[in-house]
Design an enzyme around this catalytic site. Structure first.
Site, PDB file in Angstrom:
ATOM      1  CB  SER A 199      -0.924   0.003   1.222  1.00 33.79           C
ATOM      2  OG  SER A 199      -0.156  -0.023   2.412  1.00 33.79           O
ATOM      3  NE  ARG A 200       3.845   2.894   5.143  1.00 28.54           N
ATOM      4  CZ  ARG A 200       3.597   2.953   6.441  1.00 28.54           C
ATOM      5  NH1 ARG A 200       2.434   3.402   6.873  1.00 28.54           N
ATOM      6  NH2 ARG A 200       4.513   2.570   7.317  1.00 28.54           N
ATOM      7  CB  VAL A 238       1.920 -10.817   6.804  1.00 23.30           C
ATOM      8  CG1 VAL A 238       1.403 -10.222   5.514  1.00 23.30           C
ATOM      9  CG2 VAL A 238       2.899  -9.896   7.509  1.00 23.30           C
ATOM     10  CE1 TYR A 272      13.471  -3.998   9.352  1.00 25.28           C
ATOM     11  CE2 TYR A 272      15.829  -3.635   9.105  1.00 25.28           C
ATOM     12  CZ  TYR A 272      14.554  -3.633   8.572  1.00 25.28           C
ATOM     13  OH  TYR A 272      14.362  -3.268   7.261  1.00 25.28           O
ATOM     14  CE  LYS A 319      13.446  -6.633   6.941  1.00 23.38           C
ATOM     15  NZ  LYS A 319      12.391  -6.842   5.941  1.00 23.38           N
TER      16      LYS A 319
HETATM   17  P1  NAI Z   1       6.812   1.235   5.029  1.00 19.78           P
HETATM   18  O1  NAI Z   1       6.691   1.363   6.498  1.00 19.78           O
HETATM   19  O2  NAI Z   1       6.742   2.454   4.171  1.00 19.78           O
HETATM   20  O3  NAI Z   1       5.708   0.204   4.478  1.00 19.78           O
HETATM   21  C1  NAI Z   1       5.519  -1.016   5.122  1.00 19.78           C
HETATM   22  C2  NAI Z   1       4.347  -1.753   4.510  1.00 19.78           C
HETATM   23  O4  NAI Z   1       4.184  -2.978   5.241  1.00 19.78           O
HETATM   24  C3  NAI Z   1       3.020  -1.013   4.596  1.00 19.78           C
HETATM   25  O5  NAI Z   1       2.286  -1.228   3.400  1.00 19.78           O
HETATM   26  C4  NAI Z   1       2.292  -1.702   5.767  1.00 19.78           C
HETATM   27  O6  NAI Z   1       0.875  -1.697   5.622  1.00 19.78           O
HETATM   28  C5  NAI Z   1       2.833  -3.111   5.643  1.00 19.78           C
HETATM   29  N1  NAI Z   1       2.746  -3.872   6.882  1.00 19.78           N
HETATM   30  C6  NAI Z   1       3.355  -3.605   8.077  1.00 19.78           C
HETATM   31  N2  NAI Z   1       3.014  -4.531   8.992  1.00 19.78           N
HETATM   32  C7  NAI Z   1       2.158  -5.388   8.368  1.00 19.78           C
HETATM   33  C8  NAI Z   1       1.454  -6.548   8.772  1.00 19.78           C
HETATM   34  N3  NAI Z   1       1.548  -7.052  10.028  1.00 19.78           N
HETATM   35  N4  NAI Z   1       0.669  -7.191   7.863  1.00 19.78           N
HETATM   36  C9  NAI Z   1       0.559  -6.724   6.600  1.00 19.78           C
HETATM   37  N5  NAI Z   1       1.216  -5.643   6.146  1.00 19.78           N
HETATM   38  C10 NAI Z   1       2.002  -4.979   7.027  1.00 19.78           C
HETATM   39  O7  NAI Z   1       8.184   0.441   4.783  1.00 19.78           O
HETATM   40  P2  NAI Z   1       9.239   0.466   3.579  1.00 19.78           P
HETATM   41  O8  NAI Z   1      10.330   1.388   3.928  1.00 19.78           O
HETATM   42  O9  NAI Z   1       8.546   0.633   2.289  1.00 19.78           O
HETATM   43  O10 NAI Z   1       9.839  -1.010   3.710  1.00 19.78           O
HETATM   44  C11 NAI Z   1       9.362  -2.109   2.959  1.00 19.78           C
HETATM   45  C12 NAI Z   1      10.274  -3.296   3.207  1.00 19.78           C
HETATM   46  O11 NAI Z   1      11.613  -2.960   2.854  1.00 19.78           O
HETATM   47  C13 NAI Z   1      10.308  -3.730   4.674  1.00 19.78           C
HETATM   48  O12 NAI Z   1      10.361  -5.136   4.755  1.00 19.78           O
HETATM   49  C14 NAI Z   1      11.601  -3.122   5.170  1.00 19.78           C
HETATM   50  O13 NAI Z   1      12.115  -3.843   6.256  1.00 19.78           O
HETATM   51  C15 NAI Z   1      12.469  -3.255   3.937  1.00 19.78           C
HETATM   52  N6  NAI Z   1      13.606  -2.355   3.932  1.00 19.78           N
HETATM   53  C16 NAI Z   1      13.423  -0.992   3.907  1.00 19.78           C
HETATM   54  C17 NAI Z   1      14.516  -0.165   3.882  1.00 19.78           C
HETATM   55  C18 NAI Z   1      14.382   1.308   3.796  1.00 19.78           C
HETATM   56  O14 NAI Z   1      15.416   1.980   3.789  1.00 19.78           O
HETATM   57  N7  NAI Z   1      13.193   1.881   3.730  1.00 19.78           N
HETATM   58  C19 NAI Z   1      15.895  -0.705   3.926  1.00 19.78           C
HETATM   59  C20 NAI Z   1      15.964  -2.136   3.962  1.00 19.78           C
HETATM   60  C21 NAI Z   1      14.845  -2.914   3.956  1.00 19.78           C
END
Ligand code: NAI
Length: 242
Positions: free
Chosen positions: A13-14, A64, A155, A159
């Protein structure tokens, strides 16, 4: 390249997930978008996929981390789409804190969402892929799971666990024609990293800048149909973890 195939993206979603969904839709994939809580955001991403790319797109609210809820949601996805070709486990959260003071609740919550969440999705969608005799699974891990990171014991553990899960699932499902890979982003500009641009972080990144959500989506677009690649962890990190 993915026309007529269905992709399921968690956390679609985002942030990074939204970019992944739009990229896959631009490649012709029908998309099932799983989100945690904000229905308006989930519906909006689905609507944009339908209007811009003419693909089928449906959003599902689903925690999830909950095995039974994931089972029910995957049942609905099966009814709505038939088969599933691609699963992207992108949903993830952080609850950072020093290990000496980290609460049990914060440790469990992060492990349950980031690691068990991916298992729950694979557990309930892989039978469908096995039946279809093809499939591709991509887990979104992090350089934190490769290098460790102070303040992120929960975290990093989740990971790093995802990397082990990726390699075992790759071996487990290879005989069925199903591949499993991971992408490991470094620091990408999203809500999750909104507070992290002001420290000395940029000096640690060889390429000297934060990544964009599109950079991660591009890696997913490569791995999704890469038919001779499995068990790989593809870093998208500006060189930070080399
Ligand atoms: P974000 O916080 O912008 O989005 C997270 C998404 O996960 C949202 O759509 C939210 O609804 C969903 N979500 C959270 N808990 C949930 C649950 N229990 N059930 C279903 N959906 C759930 O995060 P972002 O930054 O877009 O990160 C996405 C992925 O990338 C994550 O796994 C994060 O750990 C990974 N990541 C992000 C980095 C970054 O710099 N932003 C760096 C390394 C990894």
């Amino acid at each position: 390249m993915l026309r007529g195939k269905t992709a399921v993206v968690t956390g679609g979603s985002r942030g990074i997930g939204e970019s992944i969904v739009l990229k896959l839709a631009s490649m012709g994939a029908d998309v099932a978008i799983i989100y945690g809580s904000n229905t308006a955001l989930g519906e909006d991403v689905a609507r944009r996929c339908r209007e811009k790319y003419g693909v089928k797109a449906v959003s599902y609210r689903c925690d999830v981390a909950d095995f039974e809820t994931v089972r029910q949601t995957c049942g609905k996805i099966k009814e709505d789409f038939g088969g599933v070709y691609l699963l992207v486990n992108n949903a993830g959260i952080t609850k950072d804190g020093l290990v000496a003071t980290m609460s049990e609740k914060d440790f469990d919550k992060v492990l349950d969402t980031n690691l068990k969440g991916a298992f729950n999705m694979i557990r309930h969608l892989s039978p469908l892929m096995i039946r279809g005799r093809e499939g591709s699974i991509i887990n979104v891990t992090s350089v934190s799971g490769i290098m460790g990171n102070a303040g992120q014991a929960n975290y990093s553990a989740s990971k790093a666990g995802l990397i082990g899960l990726t390699k075992s699932v790759a071996r487990d499902l290879a005989p069925r024609g199903i591949r499993c890979n991971a992408v490991a982003p470094g620091f990408i500009s999203t809500d999750m990293t909104a507070n992290q641009t002001e420290n000395n972080l940029l000096k640690l990144i060889p390429l000297g800048k934060m990544g964009e959500r599109e950079d991660v989506a591009q890696a997913v677009a490569y791995l999704a149909p890469a038919k001779y690649v499995t068990g790989e962890v593809l870093r998208v990190d500006g060189g930070i973890a080399m």
